[in-house]
Structures are given as C-alpha cells and as structure tokens.
Design an enzyme around this catalytic site. Structure first.
Site, PDB file in Angstrom:
ATOM      1  N   TYR A   1       2.006  10.556 -11.123  1.00 45.26           N
ATOM      2  CA  TYR A   1       1.519   9.462 -10.254  1.00 45.26           C
ATOM      3  C   TYR A   1       0.897   8.349 -11.092  1.00 45.26           C
ATOM      4  O   TYR A   1       1.258   7.178 -10.968  1.00 45.26           O
ATOM      5  CB  TYR A   1       0.508  10.075  -9.278  1.00 45.26           C
ATOM      6  CG  TYR A   1      -0.347   9.136  -8.460  1.00 45.26           C
ATOM      7  CD1 TYR A   1       0.168   8.458  -7.354  1.00 45.26           C
ATOM      8  CD2 TYR A   1      -1.705   8.988  -8.744  1.00 45.26           C
ATOM      9  CE1 TYR A   1      -0.650   7.649  -6.567  1.00 45.26           C
ATOM     10  CE2 TYR A   1      -2.529   8.186  -7.954  1.00 45.26           C
ATOM     11  CZ  TYR A   1      -1.997   7.513  -6.874  1.00 45.26           C
ATOM     12  OH  TYR A   1      -2.808   6.715  -6.099  1.00 45.26           O
TER      13      TYR A   1
ATOM     14  N   LEU B   1       0.827  -1.220   0.000  1.00 46.64           N
ATOM     15  CA  LEU B   1       0.000   0.000   0.000  1.00 46.64           C
ATOM     16  C   LEU B   1       0.858   1.266   0.000  1.00 46.64           C
ATOM     17  O   LEU B   1       0.317   2.375  -0.127  1.00 46.64           O
ATOM     18  CB  LEU B   1      -0.861   0.028   1.269  1.00 46.64           C
ATOM     19  CG  LEU B   1      -1.900  -1.062   1.460  1.00 46.64           C
ATOM     20  CD1 LEU B   1      -2.096  -1.373   2.941  1.00 46.64           C
ATOM     21  CD2 LEU B   1      -3.211  -0.648   0.840  1.00 46.64           C
TER      22      LEU B   1
ATOM     23  N   ARG C   1     -15.126   9.214 -13.338  1.00 49.24           N
ATOM     24  CA  ARG C   1     -14.590   7.877 -13.010  1.00 49.24           C
ATOM     25  C   ARG C   1     -15.704   6.924 -12.603  1.00 49.24           C
ATOM     26  O   ARG C   1     -16.059   6.849 -11.430  1.00 49.24           O
ATOM     27  CB  ARG C   1     -13.641   7.985 -11.810  1.00 49.24           C
ATOM     28  CG  ARG C   1     -12.377   8.730 -12.066  1.00 49.24           C
ATOM     29  CD  ARG C   1     -11.569   8.755 -10.785  1.00 49.24           C
ATOM     30  NE  ARG C   1     -10.342   9.479 -10.962  1.00 49.24           N
ATOM     31  CZ  ARG C   1      -9.626   9.974  -9.961  1.00 49.24           C
ATOM     32  NH1 ARG C   1     -10.019   9.807  -8.709  1.00 49.24           N
ATOM     33  NH2 ARG C   1      -8.510  10.613 -10.204  1.00 49.24           N
TER      34      ARG C   1
ATOM     35  N   ASN D   1     -11.649   6.238  -5.367  1.00 53.32           N
ATOM     36  CA  ASN D   1     -12.009   7.171  -4.294  1.00 53.32           C
ATOM     37  C   ASN D   1     -12.664   6.503  -3.082  1.00 53.32           C
ATOM     38  O   ASN D   1     -13.846   6.702  -2.811  1.00 53.32           O
ATOM     39  CB  ASN D   1     -12.869   8.317  -4.854  1.00 53.32           C
ATOM     40  CG  ASN D   1     -12.058   9.225  -5.783  1.00 53.32           C
ATOM     41  OD1 ASN D   1     -11.849   8.894  -6.952  1.00 53.32           O
ATOM     42  ND2 ASN D   1     -11.568  10.320  -5.270  1.00 53.32           N
TER      43      ASN D   1
ATOM     44  N   THR E   1      -4.274   2.316  -8.788  1.00 51.27           N
ATOM     45  CA  THR E   1      -5.248   3.402  -8.663  1.00 51.27           C
ATOM     46  C   THR E   1      -6.154   3.468  -9.884  1.00 51.27           C
ATOM     47  O   THR E   1      -5.736   3.098 -10.989  1.00 51.27           O
ATOM     48  CB  THR E   1      -4.521   4.756  -8.528  1.00 51.27           C
ATOM     49  OG1 THR E   1      -5.490   5.795  -8.602  1.00 51.27           O
ATOM     50  CG2 THR E   1      -3.505   4.985  -9.637  1.00 51.27           C
TER      51      THR E   1
HETATM   52  N1  LIG Z   1      -7.597   5.925  -0.622  1.00 58.26           N
HETATM   53  C1  LIG Z   1      -7.939   5.777  -1.894  1.00 58.26           C
HETATM   54  O1  LIG Z   1      -9.072   5.986  -2.278  1.00 58.26           O
HETATM   55  C2  LIG Z   1      -6.949   5.297  -2.904  1.00 58.26           C
HETATM   56  C3  LIG Z   1      -7.303   5.455  -4.229  1.00 58.26           C
HETATM   57  C4  LIG Z   1      -6.453   5.010  -5.227  1.00 58.26           C
HETATM   58  C5  LIG Z   1      -5.283   4.388  -4.885  1.00 58.26           C
HETATM   59  N2  LIG Z   1      -4.949   4.213  -3.585  1.00 58.26           N
HETATM   60  C6  LIG Z   1      -3.686   3.537  -3.320  1.00 58.26           C
HETATM   61  O2  LIG Z   1      -3.812   2.725  -2.149  1.00 58.26           O
HETATM   62  C7  LIG Z   1      -2.605   2.768  -1.385  1.00 58.26           C
HETATM   63  C8  LIG Z   1      -2.901   3.208   0.034  1.00 58.26           C
HETATM   64  O3  LIG Z   1      -3.590   4.441   0.024  1.00 58.26           O
HETATM   65  P1  LIG Z   1      -4.047   5.192   1.356  1.00 58.26           P
HETATM   66  O4  LIG Z   1      -5.210   6.004   0.986  1.00 58.26           O
HETATM   67  O5  LIG Z   1      -4.127   4.247   2.485  1.00 58.26           O
HETATM   68  O6  LIG Z   1      -2.792   6.173   1.549  1.00 58.26           O
HETATM   69  P2  LIG Z   1      -2.005   6.597   2.873  1.00 58.26           P
HETATM   70  O7  LIG Z   1      -1.102   7.712   2.510  1.00 58.26           O
HETATM   71  O8  LIG Z   1      -2.955   6.812   3.994  1.00 58.26           O
HETATM   72  O9  LIG Z   1      -1.155   5.284   3.200  1.00 58.26           O
HETATM   73  C9  LIG Z   1       0.083   4.988   2.610  1.00 58.26           C
HETATM   74  C10 LIG Z   1       1.033   4.546   3.707  1.00 58.26           C
HETATM   75  O10 LIG Z   1       2.264   4.157   3.114  1.00 58.26           O
HETATM   76  C11 LIG Z   1       3.313   4.592   3.957  1.00 58.26           C
HETATM   77  N3  LIG Z   1       4.543   4.724   3.170  1.00 58.26           N
HETATM   78  C12 LIG Z   1       4.752   5.545   2.112  1.00 58.26           C
HETATM   79  N4  LIG Z   1       6.015   5.425   1.679  1.00 58.26           N
HETATM   80  C13 LIG Z   1       6.617   4.508   2.475  1.00 58.26           C
HETATM   81  C14 LIG Z   1       7.933   3.985   2.541  1.00 58.26           C
HETATM   82  N5  LIG Z   1       8.876   4.387   1.690  1.00 58.26           N
HETATM   83  N6  LIG Z   1       8.196   3.054   3.468  1.00 58.26           N
HETATM   84  C15 LIG Z   1       7.233   2.659   4.350  1.00 58.26           C
HETATM   85  N7  LIG Z   1       5.994   3.125   4.365  1.00 58.26           N
HETATM   86  C16 LIG Z   1       5.688   4.054   3.428  1.00 58.26           C
HETATM   87  C17 LIG Z   1       2.835   5.927   4.486  1.00 58.26           C
HETATM   88  O11 LIG Z   1       3.536   6.304   5.685  1.00 58.26           O
HETATM   89  C18 LIG Z   1       1.357   5.679   4.708  1.00 58.26           C
HETATM   90  O12 LIG Z   1       1.089   5.284   6.028  1.00 58.26           O
HETATM   91  C19 LIG Z   1      -1.673   3.681  -2.169  1.00 58.26           C
HETATM   92  O13 LIG Z   1      -0.849   2.893  -2.980  1.00 58.26           O
HETATM   93  C20 LIG Z   1      -2.581   4.518  -3.036  1.00 58.26           C
HETATM   94  O14 LIG Z   1      -1.937   4.942  -4.205  1.00 58.26           O
HETATM   95  C21 LIG Z   1      -5.747   4.688  -2.581  1.00 58.26           C
HETATM   96  O1  LIG Z   2      -8.924   8.300  -4.485  1.00 54.59           O
HETATM   97  C1  LIG Z   2      -8.664   7.844  -5.625  1.00 54.59           C
HETATM   98  O2  LIG Z   2      -9.303   6.987  -6.159  1.00 54.59           O
HETATM   99  C2  LIG Z   2      -7.489   8.392  -6.384  1.00 54.59           C
HETATM  100  O3  LIG Z   2      -7.803   9.689  -6.636  1.00 54.59           O
HETATM  101  C3  LIG Z   2      -7.240  10.746  -5.938  1.00 54.59           C
HETATM  102  O4  LIG Z   2      -7.358  11.773  -6.904  1.00 54.59           O
HETATM  103  P1  LIG Z   2      -8.559  12.761  -6.893  1.00 54.59           P
HETATM  104  O5  LIG Z   2      -9.877  12.074  -6.840  1.00 54.59           O
HETATM  105  O6  LIG Z   2      -8.379  13.704  -8.023  1.00 54.59           O
HETATM  106  O7  LIG Z   2      -8.223  13.527  -5.552  1.00 54.59           O
HETATM  107  P2  LIG Z   2      -9.061  14.300  -4.480  1.00 54.59           P
HETATM  108  O8  LIG Z   2      -8.109  15.124  -3.679  1.00 54.59           O
HETATM  109  O9  LIG Z   2      -9.897  13.373  -3.730  1.00 54.59           O
HETATM  110  O10 LIG Z   2      -9.916  15.343  -5.371  1.00 54.59           O
HETATM  111  C4  LIG Z   2     -11.135  15.043  -5.985  1.00 54.59           C
HETATM  112  C5  LIG Z   2     -11.609  16.257  -6.749  1.00 54.59           C
HETATM  113  O11 LIG Z   2     -11.919  17.305  -5.840  1.00 54.59           O
HETATM  114  C6  LIG Z   2     -11.268  18.521  -6.230  1.00 54.59           C
HETATM  115  N1  LIG Z   2     -10.999  19.273  -4.971  1.00 54.59           N
HETATM  116  C7  LIG Z   2     -10.136  18.796  -4.044  1.00 54.59           C
HETATM  117  C8  LIG Z   2      -9.933  19.480  -2.856  1.00 54.59           C
HETATM  118  C9  LIG Z   2     -10.622  20.687  -2.610  1.00 54.59           C
HETATM  119  O12 LIG Z   2     -10.496  21.355  -1.546  1.00 54.59           O
HETATM  120  N2  LIG Z   2     -11.464  21.144  -3.557  1.00 54.59           N
HETATM  121  C10 LIG Z   2     -11.690  20.462  -4.741  1.00 54.59           C
HETATM  122  O13 LIG Z   2     -12.480  20.956  -5.577  1.00 54.59           O
HETATM  123  C11 LIG Z   2     -10.075  18.086  -7.034  1.00 54.59           C
HETATM  124  O14 LIG Z   2      -9.654  19.091  -7.908  1.00 54.59           O
HETATM  125  C12 LIG Z   2     -10.628  16.861  -7.754  1.00 54.59           C
HETATM  126  O15 LIG Z   2     -11.345  17.279  -8.879  1.00 54.59           O
HETATM  127  C13 LIG Z   2      -5.779  10.543  -5.612  1.00 54.59           C
HETATM  128  O16 LIG Z   2      -4.969  10.668  -6.734  1.00 54.59           O
HETATM  129  C14 LIG Z   2      -5.484   9.204  -5.064  1.00 54.59           C
HETATM  130  O17 LIG Z   2      -5.659   9.137  -3.698  1.00 54.59           O
HETATM  131  C15 LIG Z   2      -6.200   8.075  -5.670  1.00 54.59           C
HETATM  132  O18 LIG Z   2      -5.323   7.424  -6.532  1.00 54.59           O
END
Ligand SMILES: NC(=O)c1ccc[n+]([C@@H]2O[C@H](COP(=O)([O-])OP(=O)(O)OC[C@H]3O[C@@H](n4cnc5c(N)ncnc54)[C@H](O)[C@@H]3O)[C@@H](O)[C@H]2O)c1
Ligand SMILES: O=C(O)[C@H]1O[C@H](OP(=O)(O)OP(=O)(O)OC[C@H]2O[C@@H](n3ccc(=O)[nH]c3=O)[C@H](O)[C@@H]2O)[C@H](O)[C@@H](O)[C@@H]1O
Length: 389
Positions: free
Chosen positions: A184, A95, A340, A213, A138
């Site tokens: 990214y 992750l 999306r 998301n 993602t």
């Molecule tokens: N939350 C979402 O909706 C979402 C959407 C699309 C993709 N993702 C993917 O899912 C994964 C997790 O997302 P999340 O929302 O939990 O993010 P997050 O930032 O909360 O979690 C990522 C974790 O990875 C750790 N990390 C980063 N670099 C590291 C390193 N070099 N060594 C050790 N630990 C490290 C961070 O400290 C953090 O705790 C990511 O790969 C992200 O791209 C999440």
């Molecule tokens: O969550 C996901 O599935 C993916 O999408 C996110 O990308 P995005 O949805 O663009 O990021 P957000 O910060 O959640 O923004 C969503 C939308 O809200 C807008 N936004 C964001 C913040 C704000 O204060 N106001 C606002 O209008 C952004 O421009 C964007 O259009 C991030 O890239 C990743 O965490 C992940 O890969």
C-alpha cells in the site's frame, strides 16, 4: 446554510466550484460532502461504488442542497464516464482506495492496483484537461522512523530529529518485499511521485494530502453488522466491535506501536482550506494529523474501554485486553509503522491550520455514535441462535 460571500485566506471572494469527488461514499468522503453541502455553495459530483454513508445527503429530494449533489455509481477501474465527469468539474478530489491494513498482505495485487494503477487515469485526465487535483495519499508513505533502527536504549530515540515526519525532509523507509504490508505505502508513494512529476513536467495543479489516522463516526464497518463477519477493519472499528460485543480488545504484538489520532472534523477543516485556497495549496504535500494526540495502541485500548463505559453506562470488562501475534491477526507478510508524529510546519505556514480536539473528546463523541448506531443491532445479532438468518 450556504453563503455566497465566502472569502479565502487572502480576502478574495471564493467562487462556487464544481467538485468531482471520487470515493465520496467512504468515511472521509461522507464527512467532506456533508460539510460542503451544509456550509458552501459548491456542487459535488459524487462518484463511488457505494452510497450508504451519504444516503442522508441524497434523499429525500426536498433537501436544501439536492440540486448541488449528484451521485454517480461508478467503478473507476472501468468506466468511460470518468473523463467526462472530471472535465465537468473545476477540481477533482481522489479518495478511492483499498486502505485497510488487513488487505495489504492478503490482497497485495488488489491493493497495488487500487492505489496506483486505478489512480493513473485520474491523474492523466486532470493533467490533460488542465484540472486541479487533490489526491489522498497516506502517512504510511513515511514507513518506519529512522529511530526504529537505533538500539532500544539509544538516547537518540528521544530526539525528534529521529522520529518527527517532515514532508520535505524525511525518507520513506519500508520493509523487505516479502513483508507485503508495504504494498500500500509503496503504491501510494509511486502515485505521489507521478503526480509530482506531472506538476513539474506538464504543469498539473495538484495538492497531496497525507492523513495521519483520521478517526470518527462512519469509519469502516462493524463486522457482522454492516460488513462481513470475518472482515478486519481499522483499529477504531476493531476496538469498537470488541467493546460493543463485550469481548477483550486484541492487542497486536503487544500494542506497542504508537499513533497520533485526529478527529475527522478537525481534519476536514484542513481539506476545506486546501479546496478554497488553491494559490496556497497547489504544488504542496501536506501532513494532516494531530501531534498532540499520541498514544500506544495499548493506551488507546485502555482509553476506549474507559470512554465506552462512560458513554454506554456499562461496567468495563474485567479482562479488557488480550495479546495476539500479528501472524494470527493479519497473517504472514504483516509489518508495522512504529511511530507517526506529523510535522506541522508546512500546513501551518501555508494554511494557518491547527487541530483542536483532544483524544479523549474525540473518542467520547465517536463512541457515543458507535453505541447509538450499533448497540441494539449487536444485541439482536448475539441473541439470534447460530445458523439462523
Ligand atoms: N481514514 C484515514 O485516516 C486515512 C489515512 C490515510 C490515508 N487515507 C486515504 O484517504 C482516502 C479515503 O480514505 P477513507 O478512510 O475514507 O476510506 P474508505 O474506504 O472509507 O473510502 C474509500 C472509498 O473509495 C471507494 N472506492 C474504492 N475503489 C473504488 C473504485 N475503483 N471506484 C469507485 N470507488 C472506489 C470505496 O467504495 C470507498 O467508499 C484513501 O485514499 C486512503 O488511502 C485515509
Ligand atoms: O489511518 C492512517 O493514517 C493510515 O494508517 C492505517 O494503518 P494503521 O494505523 O496501521 O492501521 P490501523 O488498523 O488503524 O491499526 C493501528 C494499529 O493498531 C493495531 N491493531 C489494529 C486492530 C486491532 O484489533 N488491534 C491492534 O492492535 C495495528 O497492528 C496497528 O499497530 C491504514 O493503513 C490506512 O487507513 C491509513 O493509510
């Protein structure tokens, strides 16, 4: 309580696993660890540089699962313990990533290193040691929809063929290199291709997850409270911060972009099915999202304002939103995904999974958490005269 009589989707008993979870201290990792500890007999080797979000699972030692979770404070960029930990586990879940859009155009090198270079040893160790890998990619790998390039008034824009995102059909459409937003998505795409190639050429057992998301409690941070004052988290935390501080919510470029939001607890169910059904999940790329929860960012802001007023008992702001340009908000090089919608055919067929929670319900439980966790701290921070600490 952990049960040892668990069976998979084909009725076979599930043997207790040891899972090496990299990035276990983040938003998704914390929810995964929580569910693994409370509902399964599996063990977790939890790797991260931080553990604040899983502290409640690590302490005190008297917790019923204390012998099943071990935290290792490791930066995977440079730590020789990584391979040993992967070897000790049956399955690795990666992750770890920089995944906040504010970083993609302002820290593109860190973004590319984190999402591609730093993931390379994880893939290599899994492949060389015949260990299964679930890698988090993602939905951003799809980039923009084909429909985004049609004239605004084209009727084809209403045709799902032009916007629904399918794992085995849709192209990946990114903007030009100077739009560093795509650093990214591009790094994630390349690591997906590398994992896929390791599967094809060297037999790596892998599953790739494309989250759409995922939102819920513990996502990112509230600037000035549990993260830097100038930091820009993802939209849920940005809007929560505005609501908690009674400031208008900032709509980037008119808030016209569309997203589908899924409750973290629904999404974690899907990951569970992947963990416990390797025969159905190996070799697959899965969209994990909720196609029924689509809104524009403007609609999200309106709904969050209404829900927050309900859960906090405070009246909504008279001016709930304000427009900002993406250049003002994110700086140069920002660009956006227009829409999306995940296609659910593959995850339905392989795992029989469907999301359940409506956007209103997931916002209600998440904003109740935000209010309970942060409202007092924000009040204190606002009351403090500037310059005092
Ligand atoms: N939350 C979402 O909706 C979402 C959407 C699309 C993709 N993702 C993917 O899912 C994964 C997790 O997302 P999340 O929302 O939990 O993010 P997050 O930032 O909360 O979690 C990522 C974790 O990875 C750790 N990390 C980063 N670099 C590291 C390193 N070099 N060594 C050790 N630990 C490290 C961070 O400290 C953090 O705790 C990511 O790969 C992200 O791209 C999440
Ligand atoms: O969550 C996901 O599935 C993916 O999408 C996110 O990308 P995005 O949805 O663009 O990021 P957000 O910060 O959640 O923004 C969503 C939308 O809200 C807008 N936004 C964001 C913040 C704000 O204060 N106001 C606002 O209008 C952004 O421009 C964007 O259009 C991030 O890239 C990743 O965490 C992940 O890969």
């Amino acid at each position: 309580m952990a049960s040892s009589a668990r069976v998979d989707l084909d009725g076979n008993p599930i043997k207790p696993l040891t899972i090496c979870m990299i990035g276990a201290g983040g938003f998704i990792g914390s929810h995964l660890c929580e569910k693994i500890m409370s509902e399964t007999p599996h063990k977790v080797l939890a790797l991260d540089v931080y553990n604040d979000k899983i502290k409640h699972l690590l302490e005190p030692d008297s917790l019923p699962w204390s012998d099943r979770i071990q935290f290792h404070r490791i930066n995977i960029k440079h730590d020789s313990r990584l391979e040993g930990l992967i070897k000790m586990a049956d399955l690795t879940i990666n992750l770890a990533a920089i995944c906040t859009p504010a970083d993609y155009n302002t820290r593109p090198l860190d973004t590319i290193y984190s999402n591609f270079i730093d993931a390379l040893p994880v893939v290599k160790y899994c492949s060389e040691n015949n260990k299964r890998l679930i890698h988090f990619s993602t939905c951003e790998v799809y980039g923009k929809t084909i429909g985004a390039f049609l004239p605004k008034d084209s009727p084809l824009r209403q045709d799902p063929e032009y916007y629904v995102l399918k794992e085995d059909v849709s192209p990946c459409i990114f903007g030009p290199i100077e739009k560093q937003r795509w650093s990214y998505a591009c790094a994630k795409q390349l690591i997906e291709r590398l994992i896929y190639a390791e599967g094809a050429e060297n037999g790596l057992e892998f599953t790739i997850v494309r989250p759409f998301n995922w939102i819920g409690p513990r996502m990112d941070f509230i600037p000035g409270i549990d993260g830097p004052s100038e930091g820009v988290p993802r939209v849920l935390a940005c809007f929560s911060n505005n609501l908690l501080r009674r400031e208008p919510l900032k709509l980037v470029d008119g808030g016209e972009s569309q997203r589908t939001f899924i409750y973290i607890k629904d999404a974690i169910e899907a990951v569970f099915l992947m963990i416990e059904n390797p025969a159905r999940a190996n070799g697959q790329i899965f969209n994990v999202g909720n196609p029924n929860n689509e809104v524009t960012v403007r609609q999200l802001a309106e709904m969050m304002t209404e829900v927050y007023s309900k859960v906090s008992g405070e009246p909504p702001l008279e001016v709930p939103t304000v427009d900002v340009t993406s250049k003002e908000f994110y700086g140069v090089g920002y660009d956006d995904s227009d829409k999306r919608i995940p296609d659910m055919t593959i995850i339905n067929r392989q795992l029989g999974w469907n999301p359940k929670t409506s956007l209103w319900d997931l916002l209600e439980s998440t904003l109740t958490y935000q209010h309970r966790t942060y409202a007092e701290a924000i009040k204190k921070a606002i009351a403090k005269p500037a310059g005092t600490s």
